[in-house]
Design an enzyme around this catalytic site. Structure first.
Site, PDB file in Angstrom:
ATOM      1  N   GLU A   9     -18.126 -15.843 100.293  1.00 29.30           N
ATOM      2  CA  GLU A   9     -18.523 -15.080 101.471  1.00 29.30           C
ATOM      3  C   GLU A   9     -17.328 -14.294 102.008  1.00 29.30           C
ATOM      4  O   GLU A   9     -16.498 -14.857 102.741  1.00 29.30           O
ATOM      5  CB  GLU A   9     -19.018 -16.016 102.573  1.00 29.30           C
ATOM      6  CG  GLU A   9     -20.241 -16.819 102.211  1.00 29.30           C
ATOM      7  CD  GLU A   9     -21.038 -17.198 103.446  1.00 29.30           C
ATOM      8  OE1 GLU A   9     -22.190 -16.807 103.529  1.00 29.30           O
ATOM      9  OE2 GLU A   9     -20.480 -17.855 104.341  1.00 29.30           O
ATOM     10  N   ASN A  14     -28.449 -20.219 106.610  1.00 27.35           N
ATOM     11  CA  ASN A  14     -27.528 -20.797 107.585  1.00 27.35           C
ATOM     12  C   ASN A  14     -27.915 -20.247 108.958  1.00 27.35           C
ATOM     13  O   ASN A  14     -27.669 -19.091 109.248  1.00 27.35           O
ATOM     14  CB  ASN A  14     -26.088 -20.397 107.211  1.00 27.35           C
ATOM     15  CG  ASN A  14     -25.081 -20.782 108.270  1.00 27.35           C
ATOM     16  OD1 ASN A  14     -25.394 -21.526 109.204  1.00 27.35           O
ATOM     17  ND2 ASN A  14     -23.861 -20.273 108.140  1.00 27.35           N
ATOM     18  N   TRP A  15     -28.545 -21.095 109.760  1.00 26.05           N
ATOM     19  CA  TRP A  15     -29.028 -20.631 111.065  1.00 26.05           C
ATOM     20  C   TRP A  15     -27.893 -20.507 112.086  1.00 26.05           C
ATOM     21  O   TRP A  15     -28.104 -20.006 113.179  1.00 26.05           O
ATOM     22  CB  TRP A  15     -30.111 -21.588 111.581  1.00 26.05           C
ATOM     23  CG  TRP A  15     -31.477 -21.319 110.990  1.00 26.05           C
ATOM     24  CD1 TRP A  15     -31.763 -20.596 109.856  1.00 26.05           C
ATOM     25  CD2 TRP A  15     -32.748 -21.752 111.512  1.00 26.05           C
ATOM     26  NE1 TRP A  15     -33.114 -20.558 109.645  1.00 26.05           N
ATOM     27  CE2 TRP A  15     -33.749 -21.262 110.638  1.00 26.05           C
ATOM     28  CE3 TRP A  15     -33.126 -22.510 112.614  1.00 26.05           C
ATOM     29  CZ2 TRP A  15     -35.110 -21.504 110.858  1.00 26.05           C
ATOM     30  CZ3 TRP A  15     -34.481 -22.762 112.827  1.00 26.05           C
ATOM     31  CH2 TRP A  15     -35.463 -22.259 111.958  1.00 26.05           C
ATOM     32  N   GLU A  52     -16.421 -19.105 109.738  1.00 32.56           N
ATOM     33  CA  GLU A  52     -16.426 -19.242 111.200  1.00 32.56           C
ATOM     34  C   GLU A  52     -15.774 -20.557 111.621  1.00 32.56           C
ATOM     35  O   GLU A  52     -15.120 -20.627 112.663  1.00 32.56           O
ATOM     36  CB  GLU A  52     -17.875 -19.111 111.726  1.00 32.56           C
ATOM     37  CG  GLU A  52     -18.328 -17.657 111.689  1.00 32.56           C
ATOM     38  CD  GLU A  52     -19.830 -17.452 111.543  1.00 32.56           C
ATOM     39  OE1 GLU A  52     -20.608 -18.390 111.758  1.00 32.56           O
ATOM     40  OE2 GLU A  52     -20.225 -16.319 111.185  1.00 32.56           O
ATOM     41  N   GLY A  82     -27.281 -15.721 106.496  1.00 33.99           N
ATOM     42  CA  GLY A  82     -27.205 -16.012 107.923  1.00 33.99           C
ATOM     43  C   GLY A  82     -28.365 -15.366 108.668  1.00 33.99           C
ATOM     44  O   GLY A  82     -29.480 -15.885 108.687  1.00 33.99           O
ATOM     45  N   GLY A  83     -28.102 -14.221 109.259  1.00 31.01           N
ATOM     46  CA  GLY A  83     -29.073 -13.539 110.127  1.00 31.01           C
ATOM     47  C   GLY A  83     -30.472 -13.439 109.544  1.00 31.01           C
ATOM     48  O   GLY A  83     -31.465 -13.702 110.233  1.00 31.01           O
TER      49      GLY A  83
END
Ligand code: PGA
Length: 264
Positions: free
Chosen positions: A169, A11-12, A101, A236-237
Site C-alpha cells: 500500500e 478495511n473500514w 496509518e 478502504g473507502g
C-alpha cells in the site's frame, strides 16, 4: 506459478456503527447472487466494536471478518488495547498489522509490526502485513529499498501461505484517488515475492498472497486486479458500501475467470 486464490479485503478503518451492518447483509446477498464465493476469499475488517456482530451475520457465508490492529501481548495492563486472542474470541479470522496509518499516527516500527503479526499467528489469526513507501520516498527513488526493509523487519517468524498475507500500500495512494502505474505495482510485487523467497524459500513465497491497496475503486479494479503478481486488494473507502465492494468483487471474479480460461 500456480494461480493463487485471490483475497478481497475491506478495511473500514474508524467507520461504522451498528446500522452499517446492513451493508454486510447486502454484501452477503450480492456475493450469493453473483456466485463469487468459490472464486475468491472475502474479508471485512470493521472497527473492533463490530467484529462480534459482523461475525454472527456472516456465518455460513463466504465472508470472513478481520480486525485492523492488535496488541503484541495476549493480555495484561494495557488500557484500551485489544489482544489477538480477544479478536479471535470475537470471531475474527485475520488482523491487519502495520497499516501505514498505524505506522504514522502511532509510531509503529517494523519490529512492533512483527511482534503484532507474531501475536496474531499465535492466536490462530491470519496476519495481513502492510508495507508501502511515502511520496517522498518514491520521489527519491527509494521505493524498493523501503518496501524491502519493511518486509524484512515486519514479517513474523513462522509466516506461510496459510497464516500470512502481504499488502503493498503506497502511503501516497491511500485515500487520495492516486495509484501507481501498473508497471510500478508489478515491479514492487515482484520485489516482495523475491524477498519472501529469500526469507522463506521460493516454494513458500510462491503461495503467499500479495495484495495491492490504495485507492482501489470500482472504476480501476479491473485494471489493478489483473496486474501480474497481484493476488487481490485491500480496500478502504470503497469497502464501506456493499454496492462499491460488489463491483470490485465482480471485477476480481471476471479477472479470475479470464486467468483460468487463459491458455498455458
Ligand atoms: P483506500 O484505503 O482504499 O481508501 O485508499 C486503503 C487502505 O488504507 O487500506
Amino acid at each position: 506459478m500456480t494461480q493463487l486464490k485471490p483475497l478481497i479485503a475491506g478495511n473500514w478503518k474508524m467507520n461504522g456503527l451498528t446500522a452499517s451492518l446492513s451493508e454486510i447483509e447486502a454484501l452477503r446477498a450480492g456475493i450469493a447472487e453473483g456466485g463469487y464465493g468459490d472464486a475468491m476469499d472475502i474479508l471485512i475488517c470493521p472497527p473492533a466494536t463490530l467484529i462480534a456482530a459482523m461475525a454472527r451475520l456472516v456465518e455460513g457465508s463466504p465472508i470472513g471478518v478481520g480486525a485492523q490492529d492488535c496488541h503484541f501481548k495476549p493480555s495484561g495492563a494495557f488500557t484500551g488495547d485489544i489482544s489477538a486472542p480477544m479478536l479471535a474470541d470475537s470471531g475474527a479470522k485475520a488482523v491487519i498489522v502495520g497499516h501505514s496509518e498505524r505506522r504514522a499516527q502511532h509510531g509503529e516500527r517494523d519490529r512492533d509490526v512483527k511482534a503484532k503479526a507474531e501475536a496474531a499467528l499465535a492466536a490462530g489469526l491470519q496476519a495481513i502485513v502492510c508495507v508501502g513507501e511515502t511520496a517522498g520516498e518514491r520521489g527519491m527513488g527509494l521505493t524498493l529499498e523501503v518496501v524491502g526493509r519493511q518486509l524484512q523487519g515486519s514479517l513474523p517468524a513462522g509466516a506461510g501461505a496459510a497464516n500470512a498475507v502481504i499488502a503493498y500500500e503506497p502511503v501516497w495512494a491511500i485515500g487520495t484517488g492516486l495509484t501507481p502505474t501498473t508497471a510500478d505495482i508489478a515491479e514492487v510485487h515482484r520485489l516482495i515475492r523475491e524477498r519472501l523467497g529469500a526469507l522463506l524459500g521460493a516454494g513458500v513465497a510462491e503461495q503467499i498472497r500479495i495484495l495491492y491497496g490504495g485507492s482501489v475503486k470500482p472504476e480501476n479494479a479491473a485494471e489493478l486486479l489483473t496486474i501480474r503478481g497481484v493476488n487481490g486488494a485491500l480496500i478502504g473507502g470503497a469497502s464501506l458500501l456493499a454496492r462499491d465492494l460488489l463491483a470490485i468483487i465482480a471485477a476480481q471474479g471476471t479477472s479470475a475467470a479470464r486467468a483460468e480460461g487463459a491458455p498455458g
